[in-house]
Design an enzyme around this catalytic site. Structure first.
Site, PDB file in Angstrom:
ATOM      1  CB  SER A 187      -9.348   6.682   8.468  1.00 51.21           C
ATOM      2  OG  SER A 187      -8.090   6.815   7.855  1.00 51.21           O
ATOM      3  CG  HIS A 215     -13.661   7.785   8.788  1.00 46.89           C
ATOM      4  ND1 HIS A 215     -14.209   6.542   9.007  1.00 46.89           N
ATOM      5  CD2 HIS A 215     -12.589   7.577   7.989  1.00 46.89           C
ATOM      6  CE1 HIS A 215     -13.491   5.625   8.386  1.00 46.89           C
ATOM      7  NE2 HIS A 215     -12.502   6.224   7.760  1.00 46.89           N
ATOM      8  CE  LYS A 246     -14.389   5.353   4.826  1.00 47.78           C
ATOM      9  NZ  LYS A 246     -13.430   6.313   4.307  1.00 47.78           N
TER      10      LYS A 246
HETATM   11  C1  LIG Z   1     -12.557   6.145   3.148  1.00 48.81           C
HETATM   12  C2  LIG Z   1     -11.949   7.492   2.957  1.00 48.81           C
HETATM   13  C3  LIG Z   1     -11.941   8.096   1.702  1.00 48.81           C
HETATM   14  C4  LIG Z   1     -12.408   7.375   0.475  1.00 48.81           C
HETATM   15  O1  LIG Z   1     -13.776   7.244   0.434  1.00 48.81           O
HETATM   16  P1  LIG Z   1     -14.451   6.155  -0.553  1.00 48.81           P
HETATM   17  O2  LIG Z   1     -15.816   6.678  -0.734  1.00 48.81           O
HETATM   18  O3  LIG Z   1     -14.376   4.841   0.148  1.00 48.81           O
HETATM   19  O4  LIG Z   1     -13.655   6.168  -1.814  1.00 48.81           O
HETATM   20  C5  LIG Z   1     -11.445   9.381   1.598  1.00 48.81           C
HETATM   21  N1  LIG Z   1     -10.958  10.031   2.673  1.00 48.81           N
HETATM   22  C6  LIG Z   1     -10.931   9.469   3.905  1.00 48.81           C
HETATM   23  C7  LIG Z   1     -10.389  10.229   5.061  1.00 48.81           C
HETATM   24  C8  LIG Z   1     -11.416   8.174   4.068  1.00 48.81           C
HETATM   25  O5  LIG Z   1     -11.380   7.606   5.271  1.00 48.81           O
END
Ligand SMILES: *Cc1c(COP(=O)(O)O)cnc(C)c1O
Length: 404
Positions: A187, A215, A246
């Site tokens: 990320s 992502h 996301k």
């Molecule tokens: C954003 C993210 C999460 C968490 O996801 P949410 O649905 O926002 O709780 C988990 N793993 C990675 C790699 C992320 O970027």
């Protein structure tokens, strides 16, 4: 007047906040006044938004909005219980079946968030005899799950498959189970995990293979099926985690795998057992989102078209967009590496004042000396918006001496 001010027993918190202020890393939350969109209003200021994870613009897609409203009319606003008591609605099962079909796996379970999907799964399937072989840049929810499991954590250098193998080889004669785990897309740098190599190592040592595709869902692979599809390692990854928060535009996380894995999580994953399921509106939104992924592939095409343009233009301005002492981005996440934390935060603030929202990220979220502005492209940014953002980046970047 509020009755709860800080009493002496919590004074240490105020002291720690003062420390953050001295270091320049204290922040105030930016408040969005309208919709999550490429151009929107934060704190009363209209800005071009380069900070969201709204890759496909689905937060405001008419079909998703309609699905949420209709589900609310039909089924109300909440499920009323955790999944295992009385909170499993027909619509929850439909979403899980839909995701399983989309990913071409036996079964799927949806959690409240990607965070709880990761933490709940890792902590449920491993115990203190076991080993987790984990990329040093894996997401916090994986790390927390690993800690909760009490398994031993062996960290390997970022994307270094040979080091991952060294780590697993060092414990191969120990009785515990081994889990290799990587983010699909990282990320902070936007680079892609080396899944084929990790799958080879997992197979060689009989380890469980798990990928967090937060992502990559909706971004990579056919119709956004993620990194397993991107690398064509179908059948070689035991546990695929994705997020609905996301690209999918709503909230939630899911785990895909064998029917046994999913049934086991029904019985043992603590966020599934002890925290209430999604409201119908969220679930219906996600079902509509997967329809959109299949029916509107042009969204993903646009996302990548914008991404290519953005990287070319940003690099052309002379910004360090990764690849020198940091991983090179391969996805719509494009960091602008600044280095110094304080300068990065100032850069972010000045950009905002001139109409561009791009988050500054410093230690401890990224390594000391590798502070950066993170930009994230979406399918719905127009070329005009991108060009205006580039003008601001150029002007502010020059003024602060970040580019020549
Ligand atoms: C954003 C993210 C999460 C968490 O996801 P949410 O649905 O926002 O709780 C988990 N793993 C990675 C790699 C992320 O970027």
């Amino acid at each position: 007047m509020a009755t709860t001010t800080t009493r002496p027993q919590l004074a240490y918190l105020a002291e720690q906040l003062d420390e953050l202020k001295k270091k320049g890393t204290y922040f105030k939350l930016r408040v969005l006044e309208d919709e999550q969109a490429p151009e929107c209003t934060f704190d009363g200021k209209k800005v071009i938004n380069l900070a969201s994870n709204n890759y496909l613009g689905l937060t405001t897609h008419p079909k998703l909005r309609e699905a949420a409203i209709e589900a609310t009319r039909k089924y109300g606003v909440g499920p009323g219980a955790v999944r295992t008591i009385a909170g499993t609605m027909r619509i929850h099962m439909e979403l899980e079946e839909k995701i399983a079909r989309f990913k071409n796996v036996e079964a799927c379970v949806v959690f409240q968030s990607g965070f709880t999907a990761n933490a709940g799964t890792v902590s449920a399937i491993l115990g203190k005899e076991d080993f987790i072989i984990s990329d040093e840049l894996n997401h916090a929810s994986i790390i927390d799950g690993a800690r909760l499991s009490r398994a031993k954590i062996l960290v390997y250098r970022h994307k270094d498959v040979a080091h991952a193998e060294e780590q697993i080889a060092s414990v191969k004669d120990q009785p515990g189970r081994k889990l290799i785990i990587s983010d699909g897309v990282f990320s902070m740098d936007g680079d892609i995990g080396p899944l084929p190599g990790l799958c080879d190592v997992a197979e060689k040592y009989g380890a469980i293979m798990m990928v967090d595709d937060a992502h990559s869902s909706g971004v990579l692979g056919r119709n956004g099926r993620g990194t397993i599809d991107h690398f064509n390692v179908h059948g070689r990854v035991d546990i695929q985690v994705g997020t609905l928060s996301k690209a999918i535009g709503a909230i939630g996380g899911y785990v895909c795998g064998s029917r046994d894995l999913i049934e086991f999580l029904y019985h043992r994953a603590r966020p599934f057992l002890f925290s209430t399921s999604h409201p119908p509106s969220v679930t219906a939104t996600c079902i509509a989102a997967f329809d959109v992924l299949e029916q509107e592939p042009e969204l993903i095409e646009n996302l990548w078209k914008n991404t290519r343009y953005w990287k070319k233009e940003l690099g052309g301005l002379g910004f360090n967009i990764g690849g020198v002492n940091t991983p090179a981005s391969e996805t719509p996440i494009t960091p602008i590496i600044v280095g110094d934390g304080r300068l990065t935060m100032e850069f972010s603030r000045e950009l905002f004042n001139e109409g561009v929202m791009a988050t500054g990220i410093a230690f401890p979220t990224v390594a000391e000396g590798k502070a950066r502005i993170r930009t994230i492209m979406t399918a719905t940014h127009t070329k005009d918006e991108l060009d205006r953002a580039l003008e601001v980046l150029k002007r502010v970047g020059k003024r602060l001496g970040i580019i020549g």
